[in-house]
Scaffold this active site. Structure first.
Site, PDB file in Angstrom:
ATOM      1  N   ASP A  10       0.879  -1.169   0.000  1.00 21.07           N
ATOM      2  CA  ASP A  10       0.000   0.000   0.000  1.00 21.07           C
ATOM      3  C   ASP A  10       0.912   1.214   0.000  1.00 21.07           C
ATOM      4  O   ASP A  10       1.501   1.557   1.025  1.00 21.07           O
ATOM      5  CB  ASP A  10      -0.892  -0.020   1.243  1.00 21.07           C
ATOM      6  N   LYS A  72       2.278  11.388  -3.296  1.00 21.01           N
ATOM      7  CA  LYS A  72       1.248  10.688  -4.062  1.00 21.01           C
ATOM      8  C   LYS A  72       0.306  11.674  -4.755  1.00 21.01           C
ATOM      9  O   LYS A  72      -0.291  11.361  -5.781  1.00 21.01           O
ATOM     10  CB  LYS A  72       0.466   9.769  -3.125  1.00 21.01           C
ATOM     11  N   GLU A 156      -7.448   0.360  -4.967  1.00 23.57           N
ATOM     12  CA  GLU A 156      -7.559   0.303  -3.504  1.00 23.57           C
ATOM     13  C   GLU A 156      -8.901  -0.227  -3.007  1.00 23.57           C
ATOM     14  O   GLU A 156      -8.931  -0.992  -2.029  1.00 23.57           O
ATOM     15  CB  GLU A 156      -7.263   1.693  -2.921  1.00 23.57           C
ATOM     16  N   ASP A 179     -13.054   5.538   1.409  1.00 21.31           N
ATOM     17  CA  ASP A 179     -11.623   5.534   1.734  1.00 21.31           C
ATOM     18  C   ASP A 179     -11.146   6.972   1.905  1.00 21.31           C
ATOM     19  O   ASP A 179     -10.938   7.695   0.934  1.00 21.31           O
ATOM     20  CB  ASP A 179     -10.849   4.827   0.611  1.00 21.31           C
TER      21      ASP A 179
END
Length: 577
Positions: A10, A72, A156, A179
């Site tokens: 992850d 990210k 994800e 999420d």
């Protein structure tokens, strides 16, 4: 392992994790300090050297323009396209989002190789479902630059569904995955039929996450205290306050008390930004909230009570919180890696643990390692250290039960781990619990300094427990929940206070006349208040925690003076002053 396993990774905005399938079940791997979570931070020093993870994050206060976080948000995007201005310049640091991400992945690869004691070269890496081709390809290039063959870029929400075990449901299921992580928000609606996943819709915001709430709260704190909201120390304090308020009603920083209600007021517009994405995802999927079978939560920000309440309002149902939201995506990536490698094809999950398993920690508390209702086979562990100076061994009592205090649970066995005597906190003992498909509990304790292992095998009792004993233990845990929790909170507060008081006394003595009479009187007064509460007949945990925090805040200036003095002495010894 004879064949190198495939890593499940992850690669998160705030934190990253890595796992493998070992002996037929997925585990997340810890670094040499016992932490499974690695901060997604990279610091580029003036000489070009690079540090990653917690080491890099500690440099942020001193070198904010050289410490790269939340990369990210930038990967796979052209300069300026992200709509977010970081406090650093990648061009000035002569690096790129792909290269920074590669350093993080390289670190995770090293963590895995150290833990597995063999080389690894293949991985599954997760990305948000709404990542476009450029972002996915950039993530894959980062993996390759880190020395990994990226077998799959996994969405994800699919990883989260795997972690929650929803792939094992034979019937038709529709689920929403909400999420909310440190830097990104992702909402996806999935349909599953006999283990086959189909993403019906996805929406999200690459510039929305817990980091944004940290900055909002930092602005509030800075305004109240007359500080700069851009001071990284204020931002870090805001993050700590936010986390504390997920479990407590109040938190303090530098004498300012902040309530959960105040945080909720600040956070409401922030969380409201997720609503439109949720409604769009449901509309695009052609699914009404009442038609969903599950709503699962992923990402550390979903620990906030306000977020959980908000999700309940949007979807009209209680969200599924059975998995650790910080680890669900990494666990799902690990499961997918195991499927690709063939190591999960023959897995048969036969049973669950009827009661929690753990060990006694300092202060007589129960520290759970494998929670109740964990599917077996299962493996988990933590790192522990010596609580007092000159301790040369650690007695590990293996416990089973649901009570907060060790004395109220059942002892299954005990082992003693020897290690070299040293200062408090110098020893590192890793404790691992492993339950095989036959219900046999294997306990392994390792002194990381000597790599000496101490093992214990406990047959049957970890899983084979009479129903009436399980019911009795669970009933007692409910009946005594209030008293047990109060005693745990008191014990934890007492331990912190007893650790802080001697340090304060030593600092006052060491600084002597260097500290003003006014500051000294304030510290002495706060210390006296803590001692009075420790010696009181009644255990007032809330008052003790508040007094200890006030003492901690009052001694911040002492800590700075001690650090300055130590630096001056060091420079003097080296002839630099």
């Amino acid at each position: 392992m004879s064949t190198p396993p495939i890593l499940g990774i992850d690669l998160g905005t705030t934190n990253s994790l890595v796992g493998v399938v070992d002996s037929g079940f997925p585990i997340l791997l810890a670094d040499e300090h016992g932490s499974r979570s690695t901060p997604s931070a990279v610091c580029v020093a003036a000489d070009g050297s690079v540090s990653v993870g917690a080491v890099a994050l500690r440099q942020r206060a001193l070198h904010p323009t050289r410490t790269i976080t939340s990369v990210k948000r930038l990967i796979g995007r052209r300069p300026g396209e992200a709509g977010w201005a970081p406090p650093y310049s990648l061009s000035e640091l002569q690096t790129s989002p792909v290269e920074v991400s590669a350093e993080i992945l390289k670190h995770l690869k090293e963590v895995a190789e150290r833990a597995l004691e063999q080389s690894v070269s293949q991985a599954v890496i997760t990305v948000p479902a709404y990542f476009n081709d450029a972002q996915r390809n950039a993530t894959k290039r980062a993996g390759e630059l880190a020395g990994l063959e990226v077998l799959r870029i996994l969405s994800e929400p699919t990883a989260a569904a795997l972690a929650y075990g929803l792939d094992k449901l034979a019937e038709h299921q529709k689920i929403a995955v909400y999420d909310l992580g440190g830097g990104t928000f992702d909402i996806s609606v999935l349909e599953m039929r006999e283990g086959t996943f189909q993403v019906l819709s996805t929406a999200g915001d690459t510039q929305l996450g817990g980091d944004d709430l940290d900055r909002l709260l930092a602005g509030y704190i800075a305004q109240k205290l007359g500080l700069s909201p851009d001071d990284i120390r204020v931002v870090e304090a805001a993050e700590a306050v936010k986390k504390r308020l997920s479990a407590e009603d109040t938190a303090a920083y530098n004498g300012l008390e902040i309530t959960r209600g105040e945080l909720d007021k600040i956070a409401r517009p922030w969380i409201e930004r997720t609503r439109i994405h949720c409604l769009r995802a449901l509309s695009d999927a052609g699914v009404k909230p009442e038609e969903l079978d599950e709503v699962i939560l992923v990402g550390g920000s979903t620990r906030m009570p306000l977020v959980r309440t908000y999700v309940r309002e949007i979807f009209g149902r209680e969200p599924n919180t059975s998995q650790n939201p910080d680890e669900a995506i990494a666990l799902g990536a690990t499961i997918q890696a195991g499927i690709l490698g063939g190591s999960l094809r023959q897995v048969l999950l036969l049973d669950v643990t009827p009661l929690s398993l753990g060990i006694e920690t300092f202060g007589g508390l129960m520290n759970i390692i494998i929670p109740r209702n964990t599917t077996i086979p299962a493996k988990a562990g933590e790192m522990f250290t010596n609580a007092v100076a000159n301790q040369d061994s650690m007695l590990i009592r293996i416990l089973q039960g649901e009570r907060e205090l060790a004395k109220d649970n059942w002892e299954l066995g005990r082992i003693e781990v020897p290690f070299p005597a040293g200062p408090k906190g110098s020893a590192r003992v890793g404790v691992q619990f492993s339950i095989d498909a036959d219900g046999i509990l294997h306990v392994l304790a390792r002194d990381t300094a000597t790599n000496q292992d101490t093992t214990l095998e406990i047959r049957g009792t970890a899983v084979d427990v009479a129903d009436e004993r399980v019911e009795q233990m669970i009933a007692e845990s409910v009946d005594f929940a209030f008293e047990d929790m109060n005693e745990r909170i008191w014990t934890e507060a007492k331990l912190k206070a007893e650790e802080l008081l001697p340090a304060v006394d030593a600092a006052l003595e060491q600084l002597g006349d260097a500290i003003s009479d006014e500051d000294k009187a304030a510290v002495v007064s706060q210390a006296a208040a803590v001692r009075a509460l420790l010696n009181a007949a009644e255990h007032d945990a809330k008052a003790l925690k508040t007094a200890t925090q006030a003492l901690d805040d009052a001694t911040q200036s002492l800590a700075v003076m001690l650090i300055d003095r130590a630096m001056e002495e060091s420079l003097a010894r080296r002839g630099l002053v």
